[in-house]
Write a protein that holds these residues in place. Structure first.
Motif, PDB file in Angstrom:
ATOM      1  N   THR A  36       0.838  -1.196   0.000  1.00  0.00           N
ATOM      2  CA  THR A  36       0.000   0.000   0.000  1.00  0.00           C
ATOM      3  C   THR A  36       0.878   1.253   0.000  1.00  0.00           C
ATOM      4  O   THR A  36       1.694   1.436   0.901  1.00  0.00           O
ATOM      5  CB  THR A  36      -0.923   0.026   1.240  1.00  0.00           C
ATOM      6  N   LEU A  37       0.723   2.096  -1.003  1.00  0.00           N
ATOM      7  CA  LEU A  37       1.556   3.290  -1.121  1.00  0.00           C
ATOM      8  C   LEU A  37       1.358   4.211   0.077  1.00  0.00           C
ATOM      9  O   LEU A  37       0.231   4.483   0.491  1.00  0.00           O
ATOM     10  CB  LEU A  37       1.216   4.044  -2.411  1.00  0.00           C
ATOM     11  N   GLY A  38       2.472   4.680   0.644  1.00  0.00           N
ATOM     12  CA  GLY A  38       2.422   5.634   1.736  1.00  0.00           C
ATOM     13  C   GLY A  38       1.998   5.058   3.070  1.00  0.00           C
ATOM     14  O   GLY A  38       1.824   5.805   4.041  1.00  0.00           O
ATOM     15  N   GLY A  59       8.218   8.044 -13.156  1.00  0.00           N
ATOM     16  CA  GLY A  59       8.278   8.895 -14.339  1.00  0.00           C
ATOM     17  C   GLY A  59       7.056   9.769 -14.517  1.00  0.00           C
ATOM     18  O   GLY A  59       7.045  10.658 -15.375  1.00  0.00           O
ATOM     19  N   GLY A  60       6.004   9.549 -13.726  1.00  0.00           N
ATOM     20  CA  GLY A  60       4.806  10.370 -13.830  1.00  0.00           C
ATOM     21  C   GLY A  60       5.020  11.760 -13.246  1.00  0.00           C
ATOM     22  O   GLY A  60       5.525  11.883 -12.123  1.00  0.00           O
ATOM     23  N   ALA A  61       4.645  12.790 -13.966  1.00  0.00           N
ATOM     24  CA  ALA A  61       4.888  14.160 -13.512  1.00  0.00           C
ATOM     25  C   ALA A  61       4.183  14.462 -12.201  1.00  0.00           C
ATOM     26  O   ALA A  61       4.688  15.235 -11.382  1.00  0.00           O
ATOM     27  CB  ALA A  61       4.440  15.151 -14.590  1.00  0.00           C
ATOM     28  N   LEU A  62       3.019  13.882 -11.992  1.00  0.00           N
ATOM     29  CA  LEU A  62       2.243  14.156 -10.783  1.00  0.00           C
ATOM     30  C   LEU A  62       2.394  13.068  -9.724  1.00  0.00           C
ATOM     31  O   LEU A  62       1.673  13.080  -8.720  1.00  0.00           O
ATOM     32  CB  LEU A  62       0.762  14.358 -11.126  1.00  0.00           C
ATOM     33  N   ASP A  63       3.320  12.149  -9.923  1.00  0.00           N
ATOM     34  CA  ASP A  63       3.702  11.217  -8.863  1.00  0.00           C
ATOM     35  C   ASP A  63       4.768  11.909  -8.027  1.00  0.00           C
ATOM     36  O   ASP A  63       5.812  12.310  -8.553  1.00  0.00           O
ATOM     37  CB  ASP A  63       4.256   9.909  -9.449  1.00  0.00           C
ATOM     38  N   MET A  64       4.507  12.070  -6.734  1.00  0.00           N
ATOM     39  CA  MET A  64       5.422  12.818  -5.887  1.00  0.00           C
ATOM     40  C   MET A  64       5.751  12.053  -4.613  1.00  0.00           C
ATOM     41  O   MET A  64       4.874  11.416  -4.029  1.00  0.00           O
ATOM     42  CB  MET A  64       4.829  14.184  -5.527  1.00  0.00           C
ATOM     43  N   ALA A  65       6.997  12.135  -4.189  1.00  0.00           N
ATOM     44  CA  ALA A  65       7.439  11.535  -2.929  1.00  0.00           C
ATOM     45  C   ALA A  65       8.116  12.610  -2.092  1.00  0.00           C
ATOM     46  O   ALA A  65       8.816  13.476  -2.626  1.00  0.00           O
ATOM     47  CB  ALA A  65       8.408  10.383  -3.187  1.00  0.00           C
ATOM     48  N   ALA A  69       0.606   9.628  -5.208  1.00  0.00           N
ATOM     49  CA  ALA A  69       0.138   9.216  -6.533  1.00  0.00           C
ATOM     50  C   ALA A  69      -1.073  10.060  -6.914  1.00  0.00           C
ATOM     51  O   ALA A  69      -2.203   9.716  -6.582  1.00  0.00           O
ATOM     52  CB  ALA A  69      -0.204   7.730  -6.535  1.00  0.00           C
ATOM     53  N   PHE A  70      -0.826  11.168  -7.600  1.00  0.00           N
ATOM     54  CA  PHE A  70      -1.902  12.101  -7.948  1.00  0.00           C
ATOM     55  C   PHE A  70      -2.220  12.040  -9.441  1.00  0.00           C
ATOM     56  O   PHE A  70      -1.357  11.704 -10.264  1.00  0.00           O
ATOM     57  CB  PHE A  70      -1.509  13.532  -7.570  1.00  0.00           C
ATOM     58  N   LYS A 127      10.013  15.048  -4.535  1.00  0.00           N
ATOM     59  CA  LYS A 127      10.675  14.411  -5.672  1.00  0.00           C
ATOM     60  C   LYS A 127       9.617  13.969  -6.670  1.00  0.00           C
ATOM     61  O   LYS A 127       8.885  13.016  -6.438  1.00  0.00           O
ATOM     62  CB  LYS A 127      11.501  13.217  -5.197  1.00  0.00           C
ATOM     63  N   SER A 128       9.538  14.688  -7.777  1.00  0.00           N
ATOM     64  CA  SER A 128       8.555  14.362  -8.806  1.00  0.00           C
ATOM     65  C   SER A 128       9.001  13.126  -9.584  1.00  0.00           C
ATOM     66  O   SER A 128      10.188  12.828  -9.706  1.00  0.00           O
ATOM     67  CB  SER A 128       8.392  15.545  -9.758  1.00  0.00           C
ATOM     68  N   GLY A 129       7.994  12.395 -10.123  1.00  0.00           N
ATOM     69  CA  GLY A 129       8.309  11.195 -10.880  1.00  0.00           C
ATOM     70  C   GLY A 129       8.602  10.005  -9.997  1.00  0.00           C
ATOM     71  O   GLY A 129       9.118   8.992 -10.468  1.00  0.00           O
ATOM     72  N   SER A 130       8.257  10.099  -8.710  1.00  0.00           N
ATOM     73  CA  SER A 130       8.515   9.019  -7.758  1.00  0.00           C
ATOM     74  C   SER A 130       7.363   8.916  -6.774  1.00  0.00           C
ATOM     75  O   SER A 130       6.595   9.867  -6.585  1.00  0.00           O
ATOM     76  CB  SER A 130       9.820   9.273  -6.990  1.00  0.00           C
ATOM     77  N   ILE A 131       7.232   7.770  -6.136  1.00  0.00           N
ATOM     78  CA  ILE A 131       6.241   7.574  -5.085  1.00  0.00           C
ATOM     79  C   ILE A 131       6.895   6.833  -3.925  1.00  0.00           C
ATOM     80  O   ILE A 131       7.867   6.100  -4.103  1.00  0.00           O
ATOM     81  CB  ILE A 131       5.010   6.780  -5.581  1.00  0.00           C
ATOM     82  N   GLU A 132       6.344   7.049  -2.748  1.00  0.00           N
ATOM     83  CA  GLU A 132       6.853   6.372  -1.555  1.00  0.00           C
ATOM     84  C   GLU A 132       6.025   5.118  -1.294  1.00  0.00           C
ATOM     85  O   GLU A 132       4.805   5.175  -1.180  1.00  0.00           O
ATOM     86  CB  GLU A 132       6.777   7.300  -0.343  1.00  0.00           C
ATOM     87  N   ARG A 133       6.702   4.012  -1.175  1.00  0.00           N
ATOM     88  CA  ARG A 133       6.023   2.747  -0.916  1.00  0.00           C
ATOM     89  C   ARG A 133       5.821   2.548   0.589  1.00  0.00           C
ATOM     90  O   ARG A 133       6.263   3.360   1.398  1.00  0.00           O
ATOM     91  CB  ARG A 133       6.815   1.591  -1.517  1.00  0.00           C
ATOM     92  N   SER A 134       5.182   1.468   0.956  1.00  0.00           N
ATOM     93  CA  SER A 134       4.968   1.144   2.367  1.00  0.00           C
ATOM     94  C   SER A 134       6.306   0.931   3.068  1.00  0.00           C
ATOM     95  O   SER A 134       7.271   0.446   2.468  1.00  0.00           O
ATOM     96  CB  SER A 134       4.122  -0.131   2.464  1.00  0.00           C
TER      97      SER A 134
END
Length: 273
Positions: free
Chosen positions: A29-31, A74-80, A104-105, A226-233
């Motif tokens: 689960t992200l975040g 790589g997604g512009a609106l994926d942010m960590a 993940a927006f 950090k754009s283009g990235s997401i934080e995982r669990s």
């Protein structure tokens, strides 16, 4: 007495198993932030030399807000967020504000940047003061017409969006021009572990956490975006499996103690007959 003492241990083990199982279930689960169960002992008796333990109880279930692994998308609106802080998202129907590490927006038909539940990302516009003003909904210009700004932007179709490390949200147009429409608002709290979970990797402020304190990414104690990235669990499966085995042994040991107490009681009853 021994029955109730061991029964408290069984109940604690059951709670610990539930918490561990929830951590494992949310390993992808992200975040998501893992939790752990803390126990405390129970005693009776006033004299220090005559006190007797009567079992244990769940003291608290605490959350670990340590950072999870960062995955590039790589997604512009994926942010960590690389550091402390939470994204602020607002429910458009109720105006309730939640806080999340899940970056993940996406964009809806009206241009609002939203999360998976439809909550809108909050930003500070260039004319706002983060120290005194509350953030507002992040809305990108229409795919066909530019936003109304002062001074007006060139009459050129919207082409894309990017987010900088400082959280600045920059939109670009087909003619090559660009415009910064604001900066991502990050929130922090006096007592982060007092936040109340609401599901979907969201939290809300409580009397324990204190009110949200907003700021810009990279300022004071807030992390960068950090754009283009997401934080995982932040759940470590290996660690949780070891904890699962520990809780299972804890449960079995208390169950064995109850079984032993039952046998002793039965033996005493047999002596009387």
């Amino acid at each position: 007495m021994s029955f109730y003492t061991s029964l408290s241990g069984l109940k604690n083990a059951q709670t610990g198993l539930s918490v561990t199982a929830n951590n494992i279930a949310n390993a992808e689960t992200l975040g998501f932030k893992k939790s752990r169960t803390l126990f405390s002992d129970l005693v009776v008796g006033d004299s220090p030399k005559m006190q007797q333990g009567i079992g244990s109880t769940v003291q608290s279930i605490t959350q670990n807000f340590g950072m999870g692994p960062i995955e590039q998308t790589g997604g512009a609106l994926d942010m960590a967020i690389t550091g402390d802080g939470f994204f602020a998202v607002k429910n458009p129907a109720t105006s309730d504000v939640s806080y999340t590490r899940n970056g993940a927006f996406t964009v809806d038909d009206s241009g609002f940047v939203k999360d998976g539940s439809g909550n809108r990302l909050q930003i500070f516009t260039p004319t706002q003061n983060p120290a005194t003003d509350l953030p507002v909904d992040c809305q990108l210009p229409s795919q066909s017409t530019p936003p109304v700004t002062t001074p007006p932007t060139p009459a050129s179709p919207f082409a894309g969006v990017s987010v900088g490390l400082d959280g600045s949200v920059k939109v670009s147009y087909a003619d090559g021009t660009n415009e910064t429409i604001g900066s991502v608002a990050l929130a922090t709290f006096p007592a982060v572990d007092g936040l109340k979970q609401t599901g979907s990797s969201n939290w809300v402020a409580s009397g324990v956490s204190g009110a949200a304190e907003y700021g810009l990414p990279g300022s004071t104690s807030l992390g960068s975006v950090k754009s283009g990235s997401i934080e995982r669990s932040n759940v470590d499966i290996t660690e949780e499996l070891v904890g699962l085995i520990t809780m299972q042994r804890y449960f079995q040991a208390n169950a064995k103690a109850i079984d032993t107490a039952t046998q002793i009681s039965q033996t005493v009853l047999n002596l009387r007959t």
